[in-house]
Write an enzyme that holds these catalytic residues in place. Structure first.
Site, PDB file in Angstrom:
ATOM      1  N   GLY A 164     -22.603 -20.012 -32.821  1.00 51.05           N
ATOM      2  CA  GLY A 164     -21.192 -19.652 -32.811  1.00 51.05           C
ATOM      3  C   GLY A 164     -20.901 -18.371 -32.055  1.00 51.05           C
ATOM      4  O   GLY A 164     -19.895 -17.707 -32.296  1.00 51.05           O
ATOM      5  N   ASN A 290     -26.308 -28.024 -29.878  1.00 51.45           N
ATOM      6  CA  ASN A 290     -25.505 -27.991 -31.099  1.00 51.45           C
ATOM      7  C   ASN A 290     -25.432 -29.396 -31.688  1.00 51.45           C
ATOM      8  O   ASN A 290     -25.055 -30.345 -31.007  1.00 51.45           O
ATOM      9  CB  ASN A 290     -24.093 -27.480 -30.802  1.00 51.45           C
ATOM     10  CG  ASN A 290     -24.100 -26.012 -30.427  1.00 51.45           C
ATOM     11  OD1 ASN A 290     -24.750 -25.212 -31.081  1.00 51.45           O
ATOM     12  ND2 ASN A 290     -23.405 -25.658 -29.367  1.00 51.45           N
ATOM     13  N   ARG A 292     -23.461 -31.062 -33.707  1.00 52.93           N
ATOM     14  CA  ARG A 292     -22.166 -31.268 -34.386  1.00 52.93           C
ATOM     15  C   ARG A 292     -21.101 -31.542 -33.348  1.00 52.93           C
ATOM     16  O   ARG A 292     -21.338 -31.436 -32.150  1.00 52.93           O
ATOM     17  CB  ARG A 292     -21.781 -30.005 -35.167  1.00 52.93           C
ATOM     18  CG  ARG A 292     -21.798 -28.760 -34.270  1.00 52.93           C
ATOM     19  CD  ARG A 292     -21.305 -27.522 -34.981  1.00 52.93           C
ATOM     20  NE  ARG A 292     -21.622 -26.300 -34.264  1.00 52.93           N
ATOM     21  CZ  ARG A 292     -20.969 -25.826 -33.212  1.00 52.93           C
ATOM     22  NH1 ARG A 292     -19.941 -26.504 -32.733  1.00 52.93           N
ATOM     23  NH2 ARG A 292     -21.327 -24.704 -32.625  1.00 52.93           N
ATOM     24  N   VAL A 295     -15.547 -27.696 -31.005  1.00 50.08           N
ATOM     25  CA  VAL A 295     -14.119 -27.395 -31.019  1.00 50.08           C
ATOM     26  C   VAL A 295     -13.448 -28.011 -29.790  1.00 50.08           C
ATOM     27  O   VAL A 295     -12.348 -28.568 -29.860  1.00 50.08           O
ATOM     28  CB  VAL A 295     -13.880 -25.868 -31.043  1.00 50.08           C
ATOM     29  CG1 VAL A 295     -12.390 -25.548 -30.986  1.00 50.08           C
ATOM     30  CG2 VAL A 295     -14.517 -25.238 -32.273  1.00 50.08           C
ATOM     31  N   ARG A 338      -7.211 -22.373 -26.573  1.00 53.05           N
ATOM     32  CA  ARG A 338      -7.261 -22.104 -28.004  1.00 53.05           C
ATOM     33  C   ARG A 338      -6.206 -21.067 -28.380  1.00 53.05           C
ATOM     34  O   ARG A 338      -6.223 -19.943 -27.867  1.00 53.05           O
ATOM     35  CB  ARG A 338      -8.642 -21.600 -28.417  1.00 53.05           C
ATOM     36  CG  ARG A 338      -9.763 -22.574 -28.154  1.00 53.05           C
ATOM     37  CD  ARG A 338     -11.013 -22.146 -28.894  1.00 53.05           C
ATOM     38  NE  ARG A 338     -12.190 -22.886 -28.448  1.00 53.05           N
ATOM     39  CZ  ARG A 338     -13.394 -22.788 -28.997  1.00 53.05           C
ATOM     40  NH1 ARG A 338     -13.584 -21.959 -30.025  1.00 53.05           N
ATOM     41  NH2 ARG A 338     -14.412 -23.483 -28.538  1.00 53.05           N
TER      42      ARG A 338
END
Length: 449
Positions: A164, A290, A292, A295, A338
């Site tokens: 992260g 990663n 997962r 974003v 974002r």
């Protein structure tokens, strides 16, 4: 396919997963903290269970409460989203012990990839290019100094258990090394509970390019192209685009092949991202994998027309890949911005508060992923991401113009609320960025200017 999925997360990603489940006829369970009692996903899901007070360790990272909620609601799988428990191999094992499918890669694979030193070794064995640096975790300060001297400055010190964008320190000279080593170890211990670190060469003008991968449990694996994630503050992304611009097609093809080969070599299954640094000569170097959903997954969905959460769920349920590599065709350009409740003029410090006005943009080829609404109170307990504005257009110039238009339409106001929208507008207008020739130093340069 699953009958009922518990979503062990919050915010926009929880709502994103819930929507995908509804489209597939899968019932959903939302879990929420007392701070999220008025969340959109709580109202949207078929069932909802309060799992604790606001602090994440007592709610969204409270494994016992989440497992109990899953049992109580008779869920047969858990989707962890991103962050929180999404890459926790112990949580995945506990899910299996309780008869629940963890929607992600196997625990042993996550454990290996979560240890950045081990991951580097595995990818080196798979033939992926790496930056010069530690072969394994550094043992002490003297070890770090020896590695840095051999590699040459600047170097970057990274937490072995990092993720992260946290647990990293760039060191420009030998005089800074001792303090940076101590500080990074302390941060790693505090954030990850593991103070091991490693060292590698730091590229001053690098691009952060990642490859979206999808692998099944039957040995199949494909990629869905690249994303450029170089616009970062404190190693946290602000703007992403797909495909990564101004890269040689042959280099891109090689990078994508490396990504799939590296993932399959360690038995990876599910949806994941292989991250690379790309230097000024367009040579690429493995950073991490990663395990997962990311974003920034919407930009890949927009250029490929593939619903990544749908495919993630099918793979987790044991279905072989429904897509072949030749089925994946990227069309046009997508850009994601974002919108965080942060104040760029004060070092991007969080700026939460009550949303008195909240009107997202709309129009052709504009997608907004958000959990905000008028009257919603942004909590100070969690990540500051409020919304993701993603746009698509046939060309990059048109996509950037559409992104500027969409951000100009976004109306957000409330006591104490400040967002990153004005700063992102500066990014989109920057000359280097417009040319597609920017690097990870772009935000730092704009802040300095």
């Amino acid at each position: 396919m699953f009958q009922k999925i518990l979503i062990a997360n919050r915010g926009e990603i929880a709502l994103r997963v819930a929507r995908a489940c509804r489209e597939l006829g899968v019932r959903t369970v939302a879990v929420y903290s007392t701070a999220d009692a008025d969340s959109v996903v709580r109202r949207y899901a078929d069932q909802a269970v309060c799992i604790g007070p606001p602090p994440p360790r007592r709610s969204y990272c409270n494994v016992a409460a989440i497992i109990e909620a899953a049992k109580m609601t008779e869920a047969d799988a858990i989707h962890p989203g991103y962050g929180f428990l999404s890459e926790d191999p112990d949580f995945a094992e506990i899910c299996a012990e309780n008869g629940l499918v963890f929607i992600g890669s196997p625990p042993a694979v996550m454990a290996s990839l979560g240890d950045k030193s081990v991951a580097r070794t595995l990818m080196r064995q798979a033939g992926l290019p790496l930056l010069t640096g530690s072969a394994e975790a550094a043992r002490n300060a003297a070890d770090v100094r020896d590695i840095a001297d051999a590699v040459g400055y600047p170097v970057i010190i990274k937490a072995v258990a990092g993720g992260g964008g946290r647990g990293m320190t760039v060191v420009w000279s030998a005089a800074e090394l001792s303090r940076a080593y101590t500080r990074t170890r302390a941060a790693a211990r505090a954030v990850f509970g593991d103070d091991r670190i490693y060292v590698e060469r730091f590229l001053e003008r690098a691009r952060h390019v990642e490859v979206q991968i999808l692998c099944d449990a039957h040995g199949g694996g494909i990629h869905l192209g690249t994303r450029d994630c170089s616009v970062q503050r404190r190693h946290q992304k602000l703007v992403e685009e797909a495909p990564a611009p101004e890269l040689d097609p042959d280099r891109v093809a090689e990078m994508c092949r490396d990504a799939v080969r590296g993932a399959l070599s360690v038995g990876f299954t599910g949806l994941g991202t292989v991250e690379f640094l790309v230097d000024e000569d367009q040579a690429h170097y493995f950073i991490e994998i990663n395990s997962r959903i990311q974003v920034e997954h919407p930009v890949t969905e927009m250029v490929t027309g593939c619903d990544l959460v749908h495919e993630q769920l099918y793979v987790a349920s044991g279905t072989p890949l429904r897509l072949r590599q030749e089925d994946v065709v990227a069309r046009g350009v997508a850009v994601e911005c974002r919108v965080n409740t942060e104040d760029p003029d004060r070092g991007f410090v969080p700026a939460p508060g009550l949303l008195e006005r909240f009107t997202p943009p709309a129009g052709p080829f504009v997608r907004v992923d958000t959990h905000g609404y008028p009257g919603y109170r942004v909590s100070p307990h969690y990540d500051s991401l409020l919304a993701k504005v993603s746009v698509w257009a046939p060309s990059r110039a048109e996509a950037l113009g559409r992104a500027e238009r969409a951000l100009a339409e976004f109306d957000i106001a409330g006591p104490g609320v400040v967002t990153t929208i004005p700063f992102i507008k500066q990014v989109l207008a920057d000359t280097e960025f417009r040319k597609g020739q920017y690097s990870t130093g772009l935000v730092e340069r704009l802040v300095a200017d």
